[in-house]
Motif scaffolding. Structure first.
Motif, PDB file in Angstrom:
ATOM      1  N   ARG A 114      30.964  48.229  38.397  1.00  0.00           N
ATOM      2  CA  ARG A 114      30.367  48.131  39.730  1.00  0.00           C
ATOM      3  C   ARG A 114      30.951  49.284  40.530  1.00  0.00           C
ATOM      4  O   ARG A 114      32.139  49.274  40.867  1.00  0.00           O
ATOM      5  N   PRO A 115      30.152  50.288  40.813  1.00  0.00           N
ATOM      6  CA  PRO A 115      30.677  51.472  41.490  1.00  0.00           C
ATOM      7  C   PRO A 115      31.203  51.137  42.886  1.00  0.00           C
ATOM      8  O   PRO A 115      30.763  50.202  43.527  1.00  0.00           O
ATOM      9  N   GLY A 116      32.144  51.923  43.299  1.00  0.00           N
ATOM     10  CA  GLY A 116      32.683  51.779  44.645  1.00  0.00           C
ATOM     11  C   GLY A 116      33.918  50.912  44.716  1.00  0.00           C
ATOM     12  O   GLY A 116      34.574  50.876  45.749  1.00  0.00           O
ATOM     13  N   LEU A 117      34.254  50.198  43.663  1.00  0.00           N
ATOM     14  CA  LEU A 117      35.451  49.361  43.688  1.00  0.00           C
ATOM     15  C   LEU A 117      36.615  50.088  43.026  1.00  0.00           C
ATOM     16  O   LEU A 117      36.474  50.627  41.937  1.00  0.00           O
ATOM     17  N   SER A 118      37.739  50.086  43.690  1.00  0.00           N
ATOM     18  CA  SER A 118      38.930  50.690  43.094  1.00  0.00           C
ATOM     19  C   SER A 118      39.605  49.645  42.205  1.00  0.00           C
ATOM     20  O   SER A 118      39.288  48.452  42.269  1.00  0.00           O
ATOM     21  N   ASP A 119      40.541  50.084  41.403  1.00  0.00           N
ATOM     22  CA  ASP A 119      41.281  49.149  40.542  1.00  0.00           C
ATOM     23  C   ASP A 119      42.018  48.118  41.382  1.00  0.00           C
ATOM     24  O   ASP A 119      42.105  46.944  41.015  1.00  0.00           O
ATOM     25  N   GLU A 120      42.542  48.556  42.530  1.00  0.00           N
ATOM     26  CA  GLU A 120      43.269  47.644  43.409  1.00  0.00           C
ATOM     27  C   GLU A 120      42.329  46.575  43.971  1.00  0.00           C
ATOM     28  O   GLU A 120      42.672  45.394  44.034  1.00  0.00           O
ATOM     29  N   GLN A 121      41.112  46.976  44.348  1.00  0.00           N
ATOM     30  CA  GLN A 121      40.140  46.017  44.865  1.00  0.00           C
ATOM     31  C   GLN A 121      39.727  45.021  43.766  1.00  0.00           C
ATOM     32  O   GLN A 121      39.564  43.828  44.024  1.00  0.00           O
ATOM     33  N   ARG A 122      39.570  45.513  42.554  1.00  0.00           N
ATOM     34  CA  ARG A 122      39.232  44.620  41.437  1.00  0.00           C
ATOM     35  C   ARG A 122      40.354  43.613  41.202  1.00  0.00           C
ATOM     36  O   ARG A 122      40.113  42.439  40.941  1.00  0.00           O
ATOM     37  N   GLU A 123      41.580  44.092  41.275  1.00  0.00           N
ATOM     38  CA  GLU A 123      42.718  43.202  41.067  1.00  0.00           C
ATOM     39  C   GLU A 123      42.784  42.147  42.164  1.00  0.00           C
ATOM     40  O   GLU A 123      43.035  40.966  41.894  1.00  0.00           O
ATOM     41  N   GLN A 124      42.534  42.547  43.415  1.00  0.00           N
ATOM     42  CA  GLN A 124      42.527  41.581  44.514  1.00  0.00           C
ATOM     43  C   GLN A 124      41.415  40.556  44.332  1.00  0.00           C
ATOM     44  O   GLN A 124      41.607  39.358  44.581  1.00  0.00           O
ATOM     45  N   GLU A 125      40.252  41.020  43.876  1.00  0.00           N
ATOM     46  CA  GLU A 125      39.132  40.119  43.624  1.00  0.00           C
ATOM     47  C   GLU A 125      39.485  39.121  42.529  1.00  0.00           C
ATOM     48  O   GLU A 125      39.212  37.920  42.654  1.00  0.00           O
ATOM     49  N   ASN A 126      40.117  39.591  41.460  1.00  0.00           N
ATOM     50  CA  ASN A 126      40.542  38.703  40.371  1.00  0.00           C
ATOM     51  C   ASN A 126      41.578  37.703  40.850  1.00  0.00           C
ATOM     52  O   ASN A 126      41.526  36.514  40.495  1.00  0.00           O
ATOM     53  N   ASP A 127      42.542  38.152  41.658  1.00  0.00           N
ATOM     54  CA  ASP A 127      43.562  37.247  42.190  1.00  0.00           C
ATOM     55  C   ASP A 127      42.932  36.175  43.071  1.00  0.00           C
ATOM     56  O   ASP A 127      43.338  35.003  43.025  1.00  0.00           O
ATOM     57  N   ALA A 128      41.941  36.560  43.864  1.00  0.00           N
ATOM     58  CA  ALA A 128      41.257  35.590  44.725  1.00  0.00           C
ATOM     59  C   ALA A 128      40.532  34.542  43.882  1.00  0.00           C
ATOM     60  O   ALA A 128      40.595  33.335  44.174  1.00  0.00           O
ATOM     61  N   LYS A 129      39.851  34.979  42.818  1.00  0.00           N
ATOM     62  CA  LYS A 129      39.147  34.030  41.938  1.00  0.00           C
ATOM     63  C   LYS A 129      40.131  33.096  41.244  1.00  0.00           C
ATOM     64  O   LYS A 129      39.886  31.896  41.111  1.00  0.00           O
ATOM     65  N   LEU A 130      41.276  33.657  40.792  1.00  0.00           N
ATOM     66  CA  LEU A 130      42.298  32.820  40.154  1.00  0.00           C
ATOM     67  C   LEU A 130      42.873  31.815  41.138  1.00  0.00           C
ATOM     68  O   LEU A 130      43.147  30.665  40.778  1.00  0.00           O
ATOM     69  N   SER A 131      43.064  32.228  42.368  1.00  0.00           N
ATOM     70  CA  SER A 131      43.581  31.303  43.388  1.00  0.00           C
ATOM     71  C   SER A 131      42.604  30.161  43.606  1.00  0.00           C
ATOM     72  O   SER A 131      43.020  28.997  43.776  1.00  0.00           O
TER      73      SER A 131
END
Length: 197
Positions: free
Chosen positions: A169-186
């Motif tokens: 998904r263009p436009g997402l940085s690795d840090e944003q992806r990691e934050q998104e994954n952490d939010a889903k895990l939470s």
């Protein structure tokens, strides 16, 4: 390892989530295709013998070396056995029959001793040459390994680059992806059916 990756991608494809989520199905299908390409590349290289089996030619020398050491050891055992026989007769009282047996034991010992000394001398002369020559073999083998790794990782970079282009998904940085994954895990951890660690 590639067989395991293909198994994982196949298992993901058969997961009911793929039927419910077309976007997820598309990502898993791309992943499955990439894993099959990787496995196909690996199988082709193994079948063609392109991936070198290091040291196979050099190790084929070892049996003759090992045989030479074993022959020397066998001769040493014979030498020790005959030497103890001679020593046994030398310790006995010097009578006619004992002196005859002593003479016969010394005659048996002489060629075995010469054979043992010759084999030992040969090994002492040739082993340093053998050990120093291993570097001349390992250098091209190591170079071959490095070249094979370059080919392998170049192909894997291409395969995974294609996969990334398909599912990214263009436009997402690795840090944003990691934050998104952490939010889903939470969110998942907050469910009542999830036990606390």
């Amino acid at each position: 390892m590639s067989k395991s990756a293909v198994k994982i991608s196949s298992d993901l494809l058969s997961n009911p989530l793929c039927e419910q989520e077309p976007a997820f199905l598309e990502m898993v299908t791309a992943f499955d295709t990439a894993m099959k390409r990787m496995d196909s590349f690996n199988q082709e290289k193994v079948e063609n013998g392109t991936l070198p089996i290091l040291f196979s030619r050099f190790s084929s020398v070892f049996p003759s070396l090992n045989m030479a050491v074993k022959r020397r050891e066998q001769t040493l055992q014979d030498y020790k056995r005959l030497q103890s026989k001679v020593e046994k007769y030398e310790e006995k009282e010097r009578t006619g029959p004992v002196l005859a047996k002593l003479h016969q034991a010394r005659e048996e010992l002489r060629p075995v001793k010469e054979d043992f000394e010759a084999k030992s001398k040969q090994l002492l002369e040739e082993m340093p040459k053998f050990y120093s020559s291993r570097i001349d073999y390992f250098k091209p083998s190591f170079e071959s390994l490095v070249r094979t790794q370059v080919v392998y990782y170049t192909e894997m970079h291409k395969i995974f680059g294609d996969l990334t282009a398909q599912i990214d998904r263009p436009g997402l940085s690795d840090e944003q992806r990691e934050q998104e994954n952490d939010a889903k895990l939470s969110e998942l951890r907050a469910l009542s059916i999830v036990a606390d660690d």
